[in-house]
Design a protein around this motif. Sequence first.
Motif, PDB file in Angstrom:
ATOM      1  N   UNK A 104      46.638  -4.424 -57.130  1.00 27.79           N
ATOM      2  CA  UNK A 104      48.058  -3.382 -57.811  1.00 27.79           C
ATOM      3  C   UNK A 104      48.374  -3.520 -59.803  1.00 27.79           C
ATOM      4  N   UNK A 105      48.428  -4.215 -59.662  1.00 28.61           N
ATOM      5  CA  UNK A 105      49.438  -5.065 -61.537  1.00 28.61           C
ATOM      6  C   UNK A 105      47.929  -6.374 -61.255  1.00 28.61           C
ATOM      7  N   UNK A 106      47.883  -6.835 -62.765  1.00 29.70           N
ATOM      8  CA  UNK A 106      47.726  -7.804 -62.571  1.00 29.70           C
ATOM      9  C   UNK A 106      48.125  -9.114 -62.712  1.00 29.70           C
ATOM     10  N   UNK A 107      47.392 -10.012 -62.210  1.00 32.65           N
ATOM     11  CA  UNK A 107      48.222 -11.404 -61.405  1.00 32.65           C
ATOM     12  C   UNK A 107      47.982 -12.774 -62.577  1.00 32.65           C
ATOM     13  N   UNK A 108      48.500 -12.848 -63.200  1.00 34.03           N
ATOM     14  CA  UNK A 108      49.013 -14.182 -64.268  1.00 34.03           C
ATOM     15  C   UNK A 108      48.772 -15.455 -63.800  1.00 34.03           C
TER      16      UNK A 108
ATOM     17  N   UNK B   4      39.048 -21.766 -56.450  1.00 33.40           N
ATOM     18  CA  UNK B   4      40.215 -22.622 -57.743  1.00 33.40           C
ATOM     19  C   UNK B   4      41.495 -22.384 -57.182  1.00 33.40           C
ATOM     20  N   UNK B   5      41.974 -23.715 -57.059  1.00 32.42           N
ATOM     21  CA  UNK B   5      43.848 -23.478 -56.962  1.00 32.42           C
ATOM     22  C   UNK B   5      44.152 -23.187 -58.340  1.00 32.42           C
ATOM     23  N   UNK B   6      45.651 -22.371 -57.882  1.00 30.58           N
ATOM     24  CA  UNK B   6      45.812 -22.590 -58.890  1.00 30.58           C
ATOM     25  C   UNK B   6      47.483 -21.946 -58.678  1.00 30.58           C
ATOM     26  N   UNK B   7      47.877 -21.920 -60.093  1.00 28.50           N
ATOM     27  CA  UNK B   7      50.053 -21.130 -60.096  1.00 28.50           C
ATOM     28  C   UNK B   7      50.257 -20.248 -60.074  1.00 28.50           C
ATOM     29  N   UNK B   8      50.914 -19.068 -60.669  1.00 26.09           N
ATOM     30  CA  UNK B   8      51.649 -18.151 -60.516  1.00 26.09           C
ATOM     31  C   UNK B   8      52.100 -18.508 -62.195  1.00 26.09           C
ATOM     32  N   UNK B   9      52.368 -17.755 -63.162  1.00 26.23           N
ATOM     33  CA  UNK B   9      52.798 -18.340 -63.974  1.00 26.23           C
ATOM     34  C   UNK B   9      54.137 -17.244 -64.038  1.00 26.23           C
ATOM     35  N   UNK B  10      54.850 -18.355 -64.079  1.00 24.96           N
ATOM     36  CA  UNK B  10      56.376 -16.940 -64.049  1.00 24.96           C
ATOM     37  C   UNK B  10      56.696 -15.955 -65.940  1.00 24.96           C
ATOM     38  N   UNK B  11      55.960 -17.559 -67.497  1.00 23.23           N
ATOM     39  CA  UNK B  11      56.042 -16.551 -68.113  1.00 23.23           C
ATOM     40  C   UNK B  11      54.586 -16.476 -68.836  1.00 23.23           C
ATOM     41  N   UNK B  12      54.836 -15.439 -69.778  1.00 28.02           N
ATOM     42  CA  UNK B  12      53.223 -15.663 -70.766  1.00 28.02           C
ATOM     43  C   UNK B  12      53.585 -15.486 -71.767  1.00 28.02           C
ATOM     44  N   UNK B  13      53.743 -15.961 -72.371  1.00 31.27           N
ATOM     45  CA  UNK B  13      54.554 -15.864 -73.960  1.00 31.27           C
ATOM     46  C   UNK B  13      53.804 -17.245 -74.676  1.00 31.27           C
ATOM     47  N   UNK B  14      53.631 -17.193 -75.257  1.00 30.54           N
ATOM     48  CA  UNK B  14      52.662 -18.087 -76.641  1.00 30.54           C
ATOM     49  C   UNK B  14      53.236 -19.263 -75.595  1.00 30.54           C
ATOM     50  N   UNK B  15      54.226 -19.591 -76.270  1.00 30.89           N
ATOM     51  CA  UNK B  15      54.906 -20.804 -76.183  1.00 30.89           C
ATOM     52  C   UNK B  15      54.350 -21.274 -74.954  1.00 30.89           C
ATOM     53  N   UNK B  16      54.619 -20.734 -73.486  1.00 32.44           N
ATOM     54  CA  UNK B  16      54.375 -20.827 -72.511  1.00 32.44           C
ATOM     55  C   UNK B  16      52.978 -21.223 -72.205  1.00 32.44           C
ATOM     56  N   UNK B  17      51.597 -20.525 -72.975  1.00 33.89           N
ATOM     57  CA  UNK B  17      50.714 -20.352 -72.976  1.00 33.89           C
ATOM     58  C   UNK B  17      50.355 -22.033 -73.450  1.00 33.89           C
ATOM     59  N   UNK B  18      50.494 -22.200 -74.407  1.00 32.96           N
ATOM     60  CA  UNK B  18      50.869 -23.929 -75.289  1.00 32.96           C
ATOM     61  C   UNK B  18      50.770 -24.807 -74.451  1.00 32.96           C
ATOM     62  N   UNK B  19      51.983 -25.036 -73.733  1.00 35.37           N
ATOM     63  CA  UNK B  19      52.397 -25.953 -72.898  1.00 35.37           C
ATOM     64  C   UNK B  19      51.306 -26.408 -71.931  1.00 35.37           C
TER      65      UNK B  19
END
Length: 212
Positions: free
Chosen positions: A36-40, A6-21
């Motif tokens: 070590x910590x969750x990766x979005x 799965x090719x993906x890209x890291x998310x800088x913002x995890x808010x509702x607005x960014x998720x909807x976009x």
Amino acid sequence: MKSLTINGSKRESVGKKATKALRNAGKVPCVLYGGDQPLHFAADEIAFKDLVYTPDVHTVVIELEGGEKLDAVLQDIQFHPVTDAILHIDFYQIYEDKEISMEIPVHTVGVPRGVKNGGVLRFNLRRMRVKGLPGNLPDFIEANVTSLKIGNKLYVTALKSDDFKIMHPDNTVVCQVRTSRNVVALDDEEDEEETAADEVPATEVAEGGEKE
């Protein structure tokens, strides 16, 4: 076990607005746990077609920017209640030397004797939860049902393996052959046969009589 990339890209913002976009752009927001910590991160929805819409199970290689690759398994998925579109996916990072727990599909081998006599094979468990090292987990678990008669059950104990541990109680039924209206005969190899009176050979002596 087969693996998908799965090719993906890291998310800088995890808010509702960014998720909807992200969703409006045809991407699925994801989280990878186990490190070590969750990766979005996010990936195109089409990339999950062969992972989600299949009865098979796979491990996943999540490939991010810069060539970073992380091994994982799908842990949880959320669908839209109306459109069935994928809303969110959780993954869990795996390591070759650490055991993981997964649900593996069960594939039957052979035709039960009871089915040949008109019975019906019923599944109680189409997937089994097992635990083991990622490299030892199979694509599926084979269940040989050839010897099952009408009324017989196949328990998880019959499917034990040295490669993994079954996480179900020993008395868990995988499948069974049940009777139906189409039953035509009992299994014949262990049934006693009786000879009808009119089938007695003419050369045999009747009680108190002589050969005819």
